[in-house]
Write a protein that holds these residues in place. Structure first.
Motif, PDB file in Angstrom:
ATOM      1  N   VAL A  13      20.318  15.841  45.182  1.00  0.00           N
ATOM      2  CA  VAL A  13      20.321  17.846  44.883  1.00  0.00           C
ATOM      3  C   VAL A  13      18.768  16.884  45.841  1.00  0.00           C
ATOM      4  CG1 VAL A  13      20.487  18.143  42.505  1.00  0.00           C
ATOM      5  CG2 VAL A  13      18.361  16.184  42.976  1.00  0.00           C
ATOM      6  N   ASP A  14      18.159  18.080  46.440  1.00  0.00           N
ATOM      7  CA  ASP A  14      17.157  17.870  47.524  1.00  0.00           C
ATOM      8  C   ASP A  14      15.531  18.042  46.446  1.00  0.00           C
ATOM      9  OD1 ASP A  14      18.415  17.360  49.724  1.00  0.00           O
ATOM     10  OD2 ASP A  14      18.468  20.749  49.616  1.00  0.00           O
ATOM     11  N   ASN A  15      15.105  18.761  44.914  1.00  0.00           N
ATOM     12  CA  ASN A  15      15.035  19.061  43.968  1.00  0.00           C
ATOM     13  C   ASN A  15      14.935  19.127  42.973  1.00  0.00           C
ATOM     14  OD1 ASN A  15      15.599  21.408  43.214  1.00  0.00           O
ATOM     15  ND2 ASN A  15      14.745  22.416  45.468  1.00  0.00           N
ATOM     16  N   GLY A  16      13.864  19.018  41.530  1.00  0.00           N
ATOM     17  CA  GLY A  16      14.505  19.791  40.299  1.00  0.00           C
ATOM     18  C   GLY A  16      13.738  18.284  39.883  1.00  0.00           C
ATOM     19  N   VAL A  17      13.809  18.473  38.048  1.00  0.00           N
ATOM     20  CA  VAL A  17      13.062  17.682  37.594  1.00  0.00           C
ATOM     21  C   VAL A  17      13.399  17.412  36.595  1.00  0.00           C
ATOM     22  CG1 VAL A  17      10.106  19.220  37.573  1.00  0.00           C
ATOM     23  CG2 VAL A  17      11.954  20.035  35.661  1.00  0.00           C
ATOM     24  N   LEU A  18      13.541  16.222  35.886  1.00  0.00           N
ATOM     25  CA  LEU A  18      14.120  15.134  34.365  1.00  0.00           C
ATOM     26  C   LEU A  18      13.950  16.295  33.565  1.00  0.00           C
ATOM     27  CD1 LEU A  18      16.632  12.905  34.309  1.00  0.00           C
ATOM     28  CD2 LEU A  18      15.045  11.535  34.436  1.00  0.00           C
ATOM     29  N   VAL A  19      14.716  16.054  33.227  1.00  0.00           N
ATOM     30  CA  VAL A  19      14.496  16.407  31.281  1.00  0.00           C
ATOM     31  C   VAL A  19      14.854  14.755  30.692  1.00  0.00           C
ATOM     32  CG1 VAL A  19      15.045  17.450  29.405  1.00  0.00           C
ATOM     33  CG2 VAL A  19      15.209  18.964  31.440  1.00  0.00           C
ATOM     34  N   THR A  20      13.816  14.665  29.652  1.00  0.00           N
ATOM     35  CA  THR A  20      13.879  12.820  29.428  1.00  0.00           C
ATOM     36  C   THR A  20      14.029  13.239  27.802  1.00  0.00           C
ATOM     37  OG1 THR A  20      11.204  13.207  28.701  1.00  0.00           O
ATOM     38  CG2 THR A  20      12.100  11.897  31.580  1.00  0.00           C
ATOM     39  N   LYS A  21      13.057  14.085  27.402  1.00  0.00           N
ATOM     40  CA  LYS A  21      13.279  14.220  26.365  1.00  0.00           C
ATOM     41  C   LYS A  21      13.018  15.238  25.192  1.00  0.00           C
ATOM     42  CE  LYS A  21      10.886  10.988  22.922  1.00  0.00           C
ATOM     43  NZ  LYS A  21      10.039  11.091  22.165  1.00  0.00           N
ATOM     44  N   VAL A  22      14.563  15.593  24.571  1.00  0.00           N
ATOM     45  CA  VAL A  22      14.882  17.073  23.550  1.00  0.00           C
ATOM     46  C   VAL A  22      14.216  16.769  22.737  1.00  0.00           C
ATOM     47  CG1 VAL A  22      16.071  19.559  23.527  1.00  0.00           C
ATOM     48  CG2 VAL A  22      15.905  18.245  25.651  1.00  0.00           C
ATOM     49  N   ILE A  39      16.647  20.201  35.792  1.00  0.00           N
ATOM     50  CA  ILE A  39      16.182  21.562  36.180  1.00  0.00           C
ATOM     51  C   ILE A  39      16.110  21.385  37.832  1.00  0.00           C
ATOM     52  CG2 ILE A  39      14.762  24.081  35.654  1.00  0.00           C
ATOM     53  CD1 ILE A  39      14.409  22.329  33.194  1.00  0.00           C
ATOM     54  N   VAL A  40      17.143  22.166  38.708  1.00  0.00           N
ATOM     55  CA  VAL A  40      17.242  22.927  39.540  1.00  0.00           C
ATOM     56  C   VAL A  40      16.382  23.849  40.433  1.00  0.00           C
ATOM     57  CG1 VAL A  40      18.290  20.803  40.592  1.00  0.00           C
ATOM     58  CG2 VAL A  40      19.369  23.318  40.114  1.00  0.00           C
ATOM     59  N   ALA A  41      16.563  24.868  39.459  1.00  0.00           N
ATOM     60  CA  ALA A  41      16.154  26.015  39.419  1.00  0.00           C
ATOM     61  C   ALA A  41      15.845  27.021  38.178  1.00  0.00           C
ATOM     62  CB  ALA A  41      16.956  27.440  40.448  1.00  0.00           C
ATOM     63  N   ALA A  42      14.908  28.376  38.915  1.00  0.00           N
ATOM     64  CA  ALA A  42      14.505  29.175  37.153  1.00  0.00           C
ATOM     65  C   ALA A  42      14.477  30.546  37.492  1.00  0.00           C
ATOM     66  CB  ALA A  42      13.411  28.355  36.179  1.00  0.00           C
ATOM     67  N   GLN A  45      13.878  30.789  41.437  1.00  0.00           N
ATOM     68  CA  GLN A  45      13.455  29.991  41.832  1.00  0.00           C
ATOM     69  C   GLN A  45      13.493  28.305  42.016  1.00  0.00           C
ATOM     70  OE1 GLN A  45       9.111  31.949  41.386  1.00  0.00           O
ATOM     71  NE2 GLN A  45      10.811  33.215  39.973  1.00  0.00           N
ATOM     72  N   THR A  46      13.598  27.814  43.664  1.00  0.00           N
ATOM     73  CA  THR A  46      13.602  26.286  42.983  1.00  0.00           C
ATOM     74  C   THR A  46      12.756  25.713  42.454  1.00  0.00           C
ATOM     75  OG1 THR A  46      13.982  27.065  45.410  1.00  0.00           O
ATOM     76  CG2 THR A  46      13.881  24.660  44.644  1.00  0.00           C
ATOM     77  N   VAL A  47      12.773  24.663  41.410  1.00  0.00           N
ATOM     78  CA  VAL A  47      11.936  24.131  40.778  1.00  0.00           C
ATOM     79  C   VAL A  47      11.833  22.291  41.473  1.00  0.00           C
ATOM     80  CG1 VAL A  47      11.939  22.907  38.565  1.00  0.00           C
ATOM     81  CG2 VAL A  47      12.627  24.853  38.537  1.00  0.00           C
ATOM     82  N   ALA A  48      10.087  22.809  41.840  1.00  0.00           N
ATOM     83  CA  ALA A  48       9.938  21.006  42.482  1.00  0.00           C
ATOM     84  C   ALA A  48       9.599  20.547  41.490  1.00  0.00           C
ATOM     85  CB  ALA A  48       9.353  21.658  44.313  1.00  0.00           C
ATOM     86  N   SER A  49       9.215  20.556  40.954  1.00  0.00           N
ATOM     87  CA  SER A  49       7.735  20.599  40.311  1.00  0.00           C
ATOM     88  C   SER A  49       7.927  20.910  38.183  1.00  0.00           C
ATOM     89  CB  SER A  49       6.223  20.557  41.137  1.00  0.00           C
ATOM     90  OG  SER A  49       5.552  21.175  40.321  1.00  0.00           O
ATOM     91  N   VAL A  50       7.444  20.032  37.466  1.00  0.00           N
ATOM     92  CA  VAL A  50       6.808  20.197  36.460  1.00  0.00           C
ATOM     93  C   VAL A  50       6.146  21.837  35.999  1.00  0.00           C
ATOM     94  CG1 VAL A  50       6.391  19.972  34.233  1.00  0.00           C
ATOM     95  CG2 VAL A  50       7.841  17.837  35.089  1.00  0.00           C
ATOM     96  N   ARG A  51       5.218  21.399  36.973  1.00  0.00           N
ATOM     97  CA  ARG A  51       4.528  22.466  37.026  1.00  0.00           C
ATOM     98  C   ARG A  51       5.080  24.112  37.880  1.00  0.00           C
ATOM     99  NH1 ARG A  51      -1.589  22.007  40.320  1.00  0.00           N
ATOM    100  NH2 ARG A  51      -2.824  22.926  38.667  1.00  0.00           N
ATOM    101  N   THR A  52       5.404  24.202  38.520  1.00  0.00           N
ATOM    102  CA  THR A  52       6.332  25.182  38.909  1.00  0.00           C
ATOM    103  C   THR A  52       7.383  25.643  37.568  1.00  0.00           C
ATOM    104  OG1 THR A  52       6.767  24.141  41.614  1.00  0.00           O
ATOM    105  CG2 THR A  52       8.257  26.126  41.033  1.00  0.00           C
ATOM    106  N   LEU A  53       7.795  24.479  37.231  1.00  0.00           N
ATOM    107  CA  LEU A  53       8.749  25.299  35.989  1.00  0.00           C
ATOM    108  C   LEU A  53       7.571  25.895  35.601  1.00  0.00           C
ATOM    109  CD1 LEU A  53      11.234  25.236  34.553  1.00  0.00           C
ATOM    110  CD2 LEU A  53      10.953  23.119  34.099  1.00  0.00           C
ATOM    111  N   SER A  54       7.351  25.124  34.653  1.00  0.00           N
ATOM    112  CA  SER A  54       5.471  25.997  34.053  1.00  0.00           C
ATOM    113  C   SER A  54       5.420  26.910  34.011  1.00  0.00           C
ATOM    114  CB  SER A  54       4.782  24.809  33.693  1.00  0.00           C
ATOM    115  OG  SER A  54       5.313  24.142  32.722  1.00  0.00           O
ATOM    116  N   ARG A  55       5.449  27.165  35.045  1.00  0.00           N
ATOM    117  CA  ARG A  55       4.793  28.371  35.693  1.00  0.00           C
ATOM    118  C   ARG A  55       6.068  29.337  35.976  1.00  0.00           C
ATOM    119  NH1 ARG A  55       5.679  30.889  40.215  1.00  0.00           N
ATOM    120  NH2 ARG A  55       6.240  29.377  41.266  1.00  0.00           N
ATOM    121  N   ILE A  56       6.741  29.391  36.229  1.00  0.00           N
ATOM    122  CA  ILE A  56       7.779  29.854  35.975  1.00  0.00           C
ATOM    123  C   ILE A  56       7.902  30.863  35.026  1.00  0.00           C
ATOM    124  CG2 ILE A  56      10.682  30.955  36.154  1.00  0.00           C
ATOM    125  CD1 ILE A  56      10.113  28.803  38.965  1.00  0.00           C
ATOM    126  N   VAL A  57       7.860  29.732  33.606  1.00  0.00           N
ATOM    127  CA  VAL A  57       8.357  30.127  32.390  1.00  0.00           C
ATOM    128  C   VAL A  57       7.518  30.675  31.926  1.00  0.00           C
ATOM    129  CG1 VAL A  57       8.742  29.520  29.836  1.00  0.00           C
ATOM    130  CG2 VAL A  57       9.938  28.156  31.956  1.00  0.00           C
TER     131      VAL A  57
END
Length: 90
Positions: A13-22, A39-42, A45-57
């Protein structure tokens, strides 16, 4: 957790964030997210960082976000759902 170059190469993959704990009892757990998922998209939208994912959510108005993930090397889609806080009356 952001993906390192080694993880991106390993997962293909070119981007994404790894889920380390649920944690139990969380919307992530209830929605079927697992430690080790990437997580590669939400919501398309492409998820390039934890910050990007947080913003989308945080910008989601519906109380849910469709996630594109990689689990065990295979792409999957899951819907992350949560209860929205009621809007305060002004």
């Amino acid at each position: 957790m952001p993906l390192t170059d080694d993880w991106r190469a390993t997962l293909g993959v070119d981007n994404g964030v790894l889920v380390t704990k649920v944690l139990p009892g969380t919307p992530s757990k209830d929605s079927g997210l697992h430690a080790g998922d990437v997580i590669v998209a939400a919501d398309g939208q492409t998820v390039a960082s934890v910050r990007t994912l947080s913003r989308i959510v945080s910008n989601a108005k519906s109380g849910s976000v469709k996630l594109q993930i990689i689990r065990a090397g295979k792409p999957q889609a899951i819907v992350l759902r949560w209860q929205q806080e009621p809007s305060p009356d002004l």
